[in-house]
Design a protein around this motif. Structure first.
Motif, PDB file in Angstrom:
ATOM      1  N   SER A   7       0.829  -1.204   0.000  1.00  0.00           N
ATOM      2  CA  SER A   7       0.000   0.000   0.000  1.00  0.00           C
ATOM      3  C   SER A   7       0.864   1.253   0.000  1.00  0.00           C
ATOM      4  N   ILE A   8       0.524   2.193  -0.882  1.00  0.00           N
ATOM      5  CA  ILE A   8       1.137   3.520  -0.898  1.00  0.00           C
ATOM      6  C   ILE A   8       0.033   4.521  -1.216  1.00  0.00           C
ATOM      7  N   PRO A   9       0.293   5.826  -1.040  1.00  0.00           N
ATOM      8  CA  PRO A   9      -0.740   6.804  -1.400  1.00  0.00           C
ATOM      9  C   PRO A   9      -1.189   6.640  -2.845  1.00  0.00           C
ATOM     10  N   ARG A  10      -2.452   6.947  -3.076  1.00  0.00           N
ATOM     11  CA  ARG A  10      -2.985   6.817  -4.434  1.00  0.00           C
ATOM     12  C   ARG A  10      -2.238   7.737  -5.398  1.00  0.00           C
ATOM     13  N   THR A  11      -1.892   8.945  -4.925  1.00  0.00           N
ATOM     14  CA  THR A  11      -1.198   9.909  -5.772  1.00  0.00           C
ATOM     15  C   THR A  11      -0.018  10.505  -5.022  1.00  0.00           C
ATOM     16  N   ILE A  12       1.136  10.568  -5.687  1.00  0.00           N
ATOM     17  CA  ILE A  12       2.320  11.219  -5.139  1.00  0.00           C
ATOM     18  C   ILE A  12       2.772  12.284  -6.126  1.00  0.00           C
ATOM     19  N   TYR A  13       2.722  13.536  -5.687  1.00  0.00           N
ATOM     20  CA  TYR A  13       3.259  14.627  -6.495  1.00  0.00           C
ATOM     21  C   TYR A  13       4.645  14.957  -5.950  1.00  0.00           C
ATOM     22  N   TYR A  14       5.639  15.029  -6.827  1.00  0.00           N
ATOM     23  CA  TYR A  14       6.984  15.312  -6.346  1.00  0.00           C
ATOM     24  C   TYR A  14       7.710  16.231  -7.321  1.00  0.00           C
ATOM     25  N   GLY A  15       8.724  16.900  -6.788  1.00  0.00           N
ATOM     26  CA  GLY A  15       9.493  17.844  -7.585  1.00  0.00           C
ATOM     27  C   GLY A  15       9.200  19.280  -7.192  1.00  0.00           C
ATOM     28  N   VAL A 238      19.348  19.583  -5.770  1.00  0.00           N
ATOM     29  CA  VAL A 238      19.449  18.192  -6.218  1.00  0.00           C
ATOM     30  C   VAL A 238      19.546  17.248  -5.025  1.00  0.00           C
ATOM     31  N   ALA A 239      20.410  17.586  -4.065  1.00  0.00           N
ATOM     32  CA  ALA A 239      20.564  16.738  -2.878  1.00  0.00           C
ATOM     33  C   ALA A 239      19.275  16.707  -2.068  1.00  0.00           C
ATOM     34  N   ARG A 240      18.621  17.857  -1.925  1.00  0.00           N
ATOM     35  CA  ARG A 240      17.362  17.910  -1.166  1.00  0.00           C
ATOM     36  C   ARG A 240      16.272  17.083  -1.847  1.00  0.00           C
ATOM     37  N   GLU A 241      16.187  17.189  -3.168  1.00  0.00           N
ATOM     38  CA  GLU A 241      15.166  16.424  -3.883  1.00  0.00           C
ATOM     39  C   GLU A 241      15.429  14.930  -3.769  1.00  0.00           C
ATOM     40  N   ASN A 242      16.698  14.533  -3.897  1.00  0.00           N
ATOM     41  CA  ASN A 242      17.039  13.116  -3.782  1.00  0.00           C
ATOM     42  C   ASN A 242      16.778  12.576  -2.372  1.00  0.00           C
TER      43      ASN A 242
END
Length: 384
Positions: A7-15, A238-242
């Motif tokens: 199970s994971i969230p139905r939607t993941i928005y990232y970036g 970049v490091a924070r996003e990763n």
């Protein structure tokens, strides 16, 4: 092995800029749950409120969630929700705010139940009868935005209770790296090692599967490659996003494979001394790996894929690089007096052994094993 689930969230928005997705929600009222002043200070609360308003959603703010969210805070938030009747709950901030909001959600939907009635796994009643849940983390660590877990503290009993319920997996997770860029270095270190611990424990868990291992191993890789940079260069996007993505990936692994003795012990030593959860995990992890290697080949499996010689050595290097002590007696965050440690050791060990996370630890640890590990991690001794 019987029937499993993932199970994971139905939607993941990232970036970068993903917070803007709040403006696309459909609804009428939202309760925003947060912790201290950082989300307000850096303008993220104002952004969230404005984006919800753009979506035609009015909101209330439930703030003041403490670093170790208490039962009383949860009940206060649930009462505010009941008076406002939201159809969205938006948790924004560190893992404490997200954890507290999940359980507020439970009592908002089921005001008739008690805290004691939801402690046991499988006891949570169904959610989404009144509201859906959005989690927006400001730290890259707890992965509460991805998971079915929440940790709530009973300050009178000096115990942190891990609450597990599949229904608490958020509907939407928003991973915007602009939020964790505001973290101070010591919080980056502690939350980053929390990610490492989640991934490592999920990898070694006796409930790990072919579905969870890839997430755990990739999370470990991302932490090794990016945490030192995020610690030294807080504005490195970049490091924070990763690291934000590593946290979510580790969360996907452990919410489905569960954890182990590190978390069992961190929950209890945190309840007794008030030490930050991620810091406790970072100190305990090498000791538990040394213990678990006697009954698990999963560390060697991960090391082969990652191309490293010894995961525990890499973890200790990270700790040293970020100023994390190698044992609790050298920890200055809280008062780790030897006198108190010895006074609570037996109780703490029994409570940690009884923690639900112990069930999926490799081997068959007993309360005496947990006591030995606490003793080793306090004094910096070699694990027997």
């Amino acid at each position: 092995m019987g029937v499993m689930s993932f199970s994971i969230p139905r939607t993941i928005y990232y970036g970068e800029g993903s917070l803007q997705k709040l403006a696309e929600l459909k609804g009428t009222r939202a309760a925003i749950v947060t912790g201290g002043n950082s989300m307000k200070k850096f303008g993220f609360l104002d952004q969230a409120e404005a984006l919800l308003k753009k979506a035609g959603i009015s909101s209330i703010l439930i703030d003041g969630v403490e670093p170790n969210p208490s039962v009383s805070t949860v009940m206060r938030g649930a009462k505010a929700m009941s008076e406002f009747n939201p159809d969205w709950i938006v948790a924004i901030g560190g893992g404490s705010a997200l954890d507290a909001a999940k359980v507020m959600w439970c009592f908002y939907e089921h005001p008739e139940i008690t805290f004691e009635s939801i402690i046991e796994p499988g006891s949570m009643p169904s959610l989404r009868n009144k509201a859906k849940f959005i989690a927006i983390p400001s730290t890259s660590g707890t992965a509460s935005e991805i998971t079915a877990f929440s940790v709530i503290t009973d300050p009178e009993a000096h115990i942190k209770y891990p609450i597990v319920a599949a229904d608490m997996v958020p509907d939407i997770a928003i991973l915007d790296p602009s939020l964790p860029m505001t973290m101070p270095a010591h919080i980056t270190a502690n939350t980053g090692m929390d990610v490492m611990c989640h991934a490592t424990e999920a990898l070694a868990s006796i409930a790990a599967t072919s579905f969870t291992d890839p997430y755990a191993i990739q999370a470990i890789r991302l932490v090794l490659d990016n945490l030192p940079t995020a610690y030294k260069e807080p504005k490195n996007l970049v490091a924070r996003e990763n690291m934000h993505e590593a946290s979510a990936l580790a969360g996907m692994a452990f919410t489905n494979a569960s954890l182990g003795l590190v978390h069992s012990m961190a929950h209890k030593i945190g309840g007794e001394f008030g030490v930050t959860h991620g810091l406790a995990n970072a100190i305990l992890l090498p000791y538990v790996i040394a213990y678990n290697r006697k009954s698990s080949d999963k560390y060697a499996y991960g090391e082969k894929i990652l191309g490293i010689d010894n995961l525990s050595d890499e973890i200790q290097k990270l700790n040293k690089e970020m100023g994390i002590p190698s044992c609790f007696k050298d920890c200055t965050e809280v008062d780790f007096s030897e006198k108190k440690f010895l006074e609570v050791l037996d109780r703490m060990s029994k409570n940690a052994f009884a923690d639900p996370c112990t069930l999926t630890n490799p081997g068959k640890p007993c309360a005496d094993d947990v006591k030995m590990l606490f003793d080793a991690a306090y004094y910096g001794k070699e694990v027997k």
